[in-house]
Design a protein around this motif. Structure first.
Motif, short mmCIF file in Angstrom:
data_model
loop_
_atom_site.label_atom_id
_atom_site.label_comp_id
_atom_site.label_asym_id
_atom_site.label_seq_id
_atom_site.Cartn_x
_atom_site.Cartn_y
_atom_site.Cartn_z
N TRP A 52 -21.37 44.70 51.38
CA TRP A 52 -21.47 44.13 50.30
C TRP A 52 -20.57 42.74 50.22
O TRP A 52 -21.11 41.70 49.67
N GLU A 53 -19.72 42.59 51.02
CA GLU A 53 -18.70 41.49 51.24
C GLU A 53 -19.56 40.46 51.86
O GLU A 53 -19.52 39.32 51.49
N LEU A 54 -20.05 40.67 52.89
CA LEU A 54 -21.13 39.72 53.76
C LEU A 54 -22.08 39.37 52.68
O LEU A 54 -22.45 37.89 52.80
N TYR A 55 -22.89 40.31 52.06
CA TYR A 55 -23.90 39.78 51.23
C TYR A 55 -23.43 38.83 50.10
O TYR A 55 -23.85 37.83 49.92
N ARG A 56 -22.17 39.15 49.60
CA ARG A 56 -21.79 38.34 48.45
C ARG A 56 -21.21 36.98 48.95
O ARG A 56 -21.53 35.93 48.20
N GLY A 57 -20.53 36.88 50.09
CA GLY A 57 -20.31 35.42 50.62
C GLY A 57 -21.73 34.59 51.12
O GLY A 57 -21.67 33.41 50.96
#
Length: 338
Positions: A52-57
């Protein structure tokens, strides 16, 4: 009236304390079960949080370039051009060459330690292999930068070019830092890991298999080929997959010797770049949102590549027959079949 110590209905002397103890034990068991279940579920939570963090970034870069990010070959943060194809090429080529060099060497070393070497030397070699696997990546990189790369530039690469110069892979100018240098240092780093795993795997082969092969008159090589390797082939491929996972994500040592040039060149003597290397080199210098989002997409791509490679490797383990499939041992004939 039961006088069994675990019977909660017992009215024998001390039964009350035993009842409390049994109840407390059950509470501890339930708490321990919940703790273990939580530990298991935390793996999914961590994986979900990472994704999720990688996708959001990377969301902004994904919406702007889409699939063109993976197929583009130009990487110029100043001009706002972000194409990850050179990094994908460098990652796959360096990892593939490293695995091609490290896997047979590791299996051969493990076989020598379990089937051929005297017992007095096996333990010291095993300790040394484990120590090599624990050497930090940056130490490997320092050694490679000051020792391996000069030797490659002055001796090994010119020799390869003289012998195999008719192949495009070994043509072009020699700088020392190159795609092949990155592959070699990765191979050195993953060889102790695969070797250590392979030794454990080969030691798990039941002695009965070897003894049966010896009883049928098999030679030492036949025992290994027919009795030992078929029994552990899936596990050995799994060890190779673990080494490949390490190769795909290797960062510091590769960054120090691969040359860090985002170009796709056929020659192995030319500099290259990997997904992990570009993250290390540019994350601290990324000042624009577009550049930062592109680096997050690089990280997301690296995770996806690792997952896909591991998934394909597991399919390979379960569905593709190995080149030395199990065969029936032949007993030597009276005329001397061996």
């Amino acid at each position: 009236m039961s006088d069994h110590p675990s019977d909660p209905t017992s009215t024998a002397p001390g039964a009350g304390s035993l009842t409390v103890s049994v109840g407390f034990g059950r509470i501890l068991d339930r708490g321990f079960g919940l703790l273990i279940a939580g530990a298991g579920l935390s793996v999914f939570a961590l994986a979900g949080l990472l994704g999720w963090e990688l996708y959001r970034g990377a969301e902004k870069a994904l919406s702007r370039s889409g699939a063109g990010f993976l197929t583009g070959s130009h990487w110029d943060p100043v001009a706002g051009q972000f194409g990850a194809l050179p990094f994908l090429y460098g990652t796959f080529v360096s990892s593939f060459i490293a695995l091609l060099l490290a896997f047979p060497l590791s299996v051969a070393t493990a076989l020598s330690m379990t089937e051929f070497a005297p017992f007095w030397i096996r333990r010291p070699v095993r300790v040394l292999v484990d120590l090599m696997a624990a050497v930090p990546s940056v130490v490997w990189g320092l050694w490679a930068m000051f020792e391996m790369v000069p030797w490659l530039r002055q001796a090994a690469f010119p020799f390869l070019q003289r012998v195999f110069g008719w192949i495009p892979l070994f043509q072009g100018p020699i700088y020392g830092v190159s795609l092949l240098a990155g592959a070699l240092i990765i191979a050195m780093m993953i060889t102790p890991i695969i070797t250590s795993l392979a030794i454990e795997i080969l030691q798990a082969v039941p002695p009965l298999l070897r003894e049966a092969a010896w009883a049928l008159g098999a030679t030492r090589w036949e025992v290994i080929r027919v009795a030992v390797l078929p029994y552990v082939r899936s596990a050995l491929v799994g060890a190779g997959v673990l080494g490949l996972g390490r190769a795909l994500g290797e960062t510091m040592a590769v960054t120090m010797v691969i040359g860090n040039r985002p170009e796709i060149l056929l020659s192995l003597f030319s500099p290259g770049y990997t997904l992990a290397s570009v993250l290390v080199n540019e994350f601290a210098e990324a000042t624009s949102e577009e550049h930062l989002a592109a680096l997050f997409e690089i990280g997301l791509t690296l995770v996806a590549v690792t997952l896909v490679v591991n998934f394909l490797a597991r399919l390979l383990i379960h569905n593709v027959p190995f080149f030395f499939a199990p065969r029936t041992l032949r007993a030597p004939s009276m005329e001397g079949d061996r």
